[in-house]
Every structure is written in structure tokens, then in C-alpha cells.
Write an enzyme that holds these catalytic residues in place. Structure first.
Site, PDB file in Angstrom:
ATOM      1  N   TYR A  92       0.859  -1.186   0.000  1.00  0.00           N
ATOM      2  CA  TYR A  92       0.000   0.000   0.000  1.00  0.00           C
ATOM      3  C   TYR A  92       0.892   1.231   0.000  1.00  0.00           C
ATOM      4  O   TYR A  92       1.836   1.329   0.790  1.00  0.00           O
ATOM      5  CB  TYR A  92      -0.883  -0.012   1.254  1.00  0.00           C
ATOM      6  CG  TYR A  92      -1.770   1.200   1.405  1.00  0.00           C
ATOM      7  CD1 TYR A  92      -2.858   1.405   0.570  1.00  0.00           C
ATOM      8  CD2 TYR A  92      -1.535   2.144   2.413  1.00  0.00           C
ATOM      9  CE1 TYR A  92      -3.688   2.505   0.724  1.00  0.00           C
ATOM     10  CE2 TYR A  92      -2.364   3.244   2.578  1.00  0.00           C
ATOM     11  CZ  TYR A  92      -3.435   3.426   1.732  1.00  0.00           C
ATOM     12  OH  TYR A  92      -4.252   4.518   1.896  1.00  0.00           O
ATOM     13  N   ASP A 110       9.531   3.125  -0.641  1.00  0.00           N
ATOM     14  CA  ASP A 110       8.518   3.775   0.187  1.00  0.00           C
ATOM     15  C   ASP A 110       8.791   3.442   1.648  1.00  0.00           C
ATOM     16  O   ASP A 110       8.408   2.380   2.138  1.00  0.00           O
ATOM     17  CB  ASP A 110       7.125   3.289  -0.246  1.00  0.00           C
ATOM     18  CG  ASP A 110       6.017   3.862   0.623  1.00  0.00           C
ATOM     19  OD1 ASP A 110       6.334   4.573   1.605  1.00  0.00           O
ATOM     20  OD2 ASP A 110       4.838   3.599   0.325  1.00  0.00           O
ATOM     21  N   LYS A 155       4.883   9.541   8.511  1.00  0.00           N
ATOM     22  CA  LYS A 155       4.701   9.022   9.873  1.00  0.00           C
ATOM     23  C   LYS A 155       5.724   9.595  10.873  1.00  0.00           C
ATOM     24  O   LYS A 155       5.553  10.712  11.326  1.00  0.00           O
ATOM     25  CB  LYS A 155       4.687   7.503   9.865  1.00  0.00           C
ATOM     26  CG  LYS A 155       3.543   6.965   8.961  1.00  0.00           C
ATOM     27  CD  LYS A 155       3.132   5.569   9.284  1.00  0.00           C
ATOM     28  CE  LYS A 155       2.174   4.984   8.279  1.00  0.00           C
ATOM     29  NZ  LYS A 155       0.765   5.143   8.565  1.00  0.00           N
TER      30      LYS A 155
HETATM   31  N1  HOZ Z   1      -4.310   1.197   6.300  1.00  0.00           N
HETATM   32  C1  HOZ Z   1      -3.790   2.384   6.942  1.00  0.00           C
HETATM   33  C2  HOZ Z   1      -2.481   2.110   7.616  1.00  0.00           C
HETATM   34  N2  HOZ Z   1      -1.665   1.134   7.026  1.00  0.00           N
HETATM   35  C3  HOZ Z   1      -4.797   2.934   7.910  1.00  0.00           C
HETATM   36  C4  HOZ Z   1      -4.419   4.231   8.484  1.00  0.00           C
HETATM   37  C5  HOZ Z   1      -5.477   4.889   9.360  1.00  0.00           C
HETATM   38  O1  HOZ Z   1      -6.609   4.439   9.475  1.00  0.00           O
HETATM   39  O2  HOZ Z   1      -5.141   5.900   9.966  1.00  0.00           O
END
Ligand code: HOZ
Length: 427
Positions: A144, A239, A267
């Protein structure tokens, strides 16, 4: 555990926010219960609206490696807020954070700040296309990279959490430029490159896949991608939104010794505030506007509050032994979880890289997205609910990683292992 307030807040939120949440996985749908609403946090703990305390391994999905509300980070944000929240004009702090990033990542000669990981990856891809003059990109099934159109193809959690590989609303004409390969399968990537000669602008990957659980790169995989990209004139985009400043100060690239042409960060670099960044070789970065013809912009890019939180956080990560401590805590926890699963005779594969980890509810190790068995997320959901009830907050999806912070105490870790002993026995 009483969740009355959370349930009330969720019902209210659903009336005005789609699904009651601002990011889908937070809705807890795949784990079969309502989400908890968070009221506050401190150190290793979060507290919900009913004042239940949880030991937190979500850590805002990665940024809180210092734990919540570190006094130095809070102070930096407060002091900066008193001097102005946003100017939309350059400040010295942006250069200070850029210098810290360039120092930590020797292959980043220039870096641009943005406001999220999604912005970082979509901008890096546009830059790679502008630099190479090619249209196609290659990503990995289950990785992702945020929610830009061309990246929502076989995109891991949260799409995987809801059982949809590719988002609707992405025109087929856009998606056709996105090739997908199997993670950790170099031969698959080589075959794609051979089938699309001179057409692939970039290969983008999570160097440790954190959106299909936690999957380490197998020996030779990153090295092989580097060689292939060099041979084919493809831009390698690493990434490190999740892994940057997490699996080592210099991220996965320091840990595994393979460098990208472009790097995406997010992050931790924002200390919990909305920050992303992308950077790399000057010869590529100088194609970015206003030096070059690839456009990218943002009113809140380099925001003073976010820069201050990032600078304060990175300074604290430079303390001697910081990463060793996070590593030891994670190793201790994962060993304890493994023993608890074995005692309850629950087949698991515990996978960890530094302060990132995940428990798959299957014996077979996971090397790529297809290795996750269909029944695994269902067992995970039961485990999740039991752990939550025991006061342990883990990510509400089998396809997300857990994150350790330096604030987790020995007592926290032992309490978590004890909760796991009980939870495994309920499965
Ligand atoms: N799938 C996202 C993190 N890998 C979700 C992030 C979120 O809900 O803040």
C-alpha cells in the site's frame, strides 16, 4: 469492558461521516465490533471515551515510536503554535528538517516536504514519470502506498481488509499503467520488465511490507530490484513511510544496505503531525517545479507545527542505543506471543523486523500477499476482540503491522503476553 460512550460517539459520527470514520480500517468492520473512540493518550497507553486504558501497539499506525505525548515533542509544538500555525511561506525549520533527512539517508540529496504519505508517493511517481518520460509503473500485490488513483491496484490493507483488491472510481485507463508483481519474487518482476521494455518509469515498494501484516524482504530481493532498475533505466522508489526512522534511523535502506533513487517518508518524520516527504538524487529532484517541469505544491507543505514536531522527534531518536532498545522490546514481546500461541496449540507465524511485527494465524510463513490463507483473518478477528477486552490495542486488521515504542515498559510487555495467553486459549 464497558464501551457505552464509544458506541454513542460512533452512532453520532455515522450520521455525518461516511462509516463514522475518516479512514476505513478504523471502523473495525473486519473484526466484528464497533470502534473505540480515543479520548487521550500518554506514553505506551491510550484511553477511550469510557476511560478504559489500553497498551497501544498501533501508535497512530507507526509514528509514535517515542510513545504518546513525549514532553519534548509537546513542548516543541506548543512553542511553535504560539508563533503562528501556518504561513504558506518558507521557514528555517523546513531546511533544518530537510538537512536531518539528508544526513540520515545518504541517497537523499534533496527532499520536498508534503503533508502525508499519499502525497509523497503520488508525487514521487509523477516525478519518476517526468524524469524518464515513461508512463507505466510497477508495484507489488499487497503493498500500500496511499490512495492515489494509480496506486489503488491490489493495494493491501485497507482494501484487503474489506476484500476488494482495487478501488472503484479508478478509471481503467489509469489502472492500465499500473503493473503488479508478487512481493519477494524477483523472477516475476524480471518477466514484467522484459514484457514492457523501455516502458516502466518506476518500481515502487515497501522495503518491509507493512500492509499485508509484516513481511521482510527475502535475501537478494532488494538487491535484485536495484540491479534490474540500473540495467533498465527504471527509477527505484523505496517507500519508507512506515519503515523510515523505524527499523533503523536510516530506515530499511540502512538496515538492508540497498538504496533507492527516490525515497518516500512519512509518519515518524512528523512526530505524529501530518507530514510526508519525498527525496532522492539531485539529478531527479531537479525535475521538480520550480526547477523543472514536474508540478507539485501544497499550502500546508512544510507546516511550522509539523516541522517542529518532526525535528524534536528525530533529535530524540539520535540517542545512543535507541533502536537497540526498541528492537529488544519487540523481540521480547514476539517471543512471548509465540510461546503463548504454542502453549494454546494455535498455529501462528510471528513475523518481525525491528519495531514492526505481526502474528499470522497460520503455520506457514508469509512471503507475499497470496501466502495469507483465507481463514487467517477470521481467526485474527476473534483474537483481536479478546485482546481489546484485556486492555491491549492492536491494529484492527490481519493485514496491518504492530508497532513498538520506546515507552513500552517491561510491565506492559508482560501484561500483553499474559493477555495473549488468555486470548489464544479462547480461539
Ligand atoms: N491502512 C492504513 C495504515 N496502514 C490505515 C491508516 C489509518 O486508518 O489511519
Amino acid at each position: 469492558m464497558n464501551h457505552q460512550q464509544s458506541s454513542t460517539l460512533f452512532a453520532k459520527a455515522r450520521k455525518v461521516i461516511p462509516g463514522g470514520v475518516n479512514s476505513p480500517v478504523r471502523a473495525f468492520r473486519s473484526v466484528g465490533c464497533d470502534p473505540i473512540f480515543i479520548a487521550r493518550a500518554a506514553g505506551s497507553k491510550i484511553f477511550d471515551a469510557d476511560d478504559n486504558a489500553y497498551i497501544d501497539y498501533v501508535g497512530s499506525w507507526g509514528p509514535m515510536i517515542l510513545g504518546h505525548c513525549h514532553p519534548k515533542v509537546v513542548e516543541a509544538i506548543q512553542q511553535t503554535a504560539a508563533t503562528g500555525a501556518s504561513f504558506g511561506a518558507p521557514t528555517a525549520r523546513e531546511t533544518e528538517l530537510a538537512e536531518m533527512v539528508c544526513e540520515a539517508y545518504p541517497n537523499i540529496e534533496k527532499v520536498r516536504m508534503v503533508s502525508s504519505g499519499t502525497e509523497a508517493t503520488m508525487s514521487a511517481i509523477r516525478l519518476a514519470r517526468g524524469y524518464t518520460g515513461r508512463d507505466k509503473i510497477l508495484k507489488f500485490d499487497g503493498c500500500y502506498h496511499g490512495h492515489a488513483d494509480s496506486l489503488l491496484v491490489k493495494a493491501g490493507s485497507g482494501l484487503a481488509t474489506f476484500g476488494v483488491p482495487t478501488s472503484s472510481g479508478v478509471p481503467a485507463d489509469f489502472a492500465k499503467y499500473t503493473l503488479t508483481a508478487t512481493y519477494n519474487d524477483l523472477e516475476d518482476v524480471k518477466a514484467m520488465a522484459a514484457a514492457n521494455p523501455g516502458e516502466i518509469a518506476c518500481i515502487i515498494l515497501e522495503p518491509v511490507a507493512g500492509n499485508m501484516g509484516c513481511v521482510a524482504p527475502q535475501p537478494g530481493f532488494l538487491e535484485g530490484l536495484r540491479q534490474l532498475c540500473d540495467a533498465e533505466g527504471i527509477v527505484l522508489i523505496i517507500d519508507e513511510v512506515m519503515t523510515g526512522f523505524r527499523v533503523a534511523y536510516g530506515g530499511a535502506q540502512e538496515r538492508f544496505g540497498v538504496r533507492g533513487d527516490l525515497v518516500c517518508l512519512g509518519k515518524i518524520i512528523g512526530g505524529g503531525l501530518p507530514v510526508g516527504a519525498f527525496g532522492g538524487k539531485q539529478v531527479i529532484m531537479d525535475h521538480l517545479s520550480p526547477e523543472g517541469g514536474v508540478y507539485q505544491a501544497g499550502t500546508l507543505s512544510g507546516n511550522p507545527l509539523a516541522m517542529s514536531a518532526g525535528i524534536a522527534t528525530l533529535k530524540l531518536l539520535q540517542q545512543d542505543g535507541f533502536y537497540e532498545t526498541v528492537e529488544e522490546k519487540s523481540a521480547y514481546l514476539c517471543k512471548g506471543l509465540q510461546e503463548a500461541a504454542a502453549e494454546a496449540k494455535i498455529p501462528t507465524s510471528l513475523q518481525r523486523v525491528g519495531g514492526m511485527f505481526c502474528t499470522y494465524f497460520q503455520q506457514q510463513e508469509v512471503f507475499n500477499f497470496n501466502d495469507v490463507k483465507p481463514e487467517t483473518p477470521q481467526i485474527f478477528a476473534r483474537f483481536f476482540r479478546s485482546m481489546l477486552d484485556e486492555g491491549i490495542n492492536i491494529a484492527p486488521s490481519q493485514y496491518e503491522a504492530g508497532f513498538m515504542s520506546v515507552a513500552h515498559s517491561q510491565e506492559d510487555l508482560d501484561k500483553t503476553i499474559e493477555a495473549a495467553h488468555k486470548s489464544f486459549k479462547t480461539l
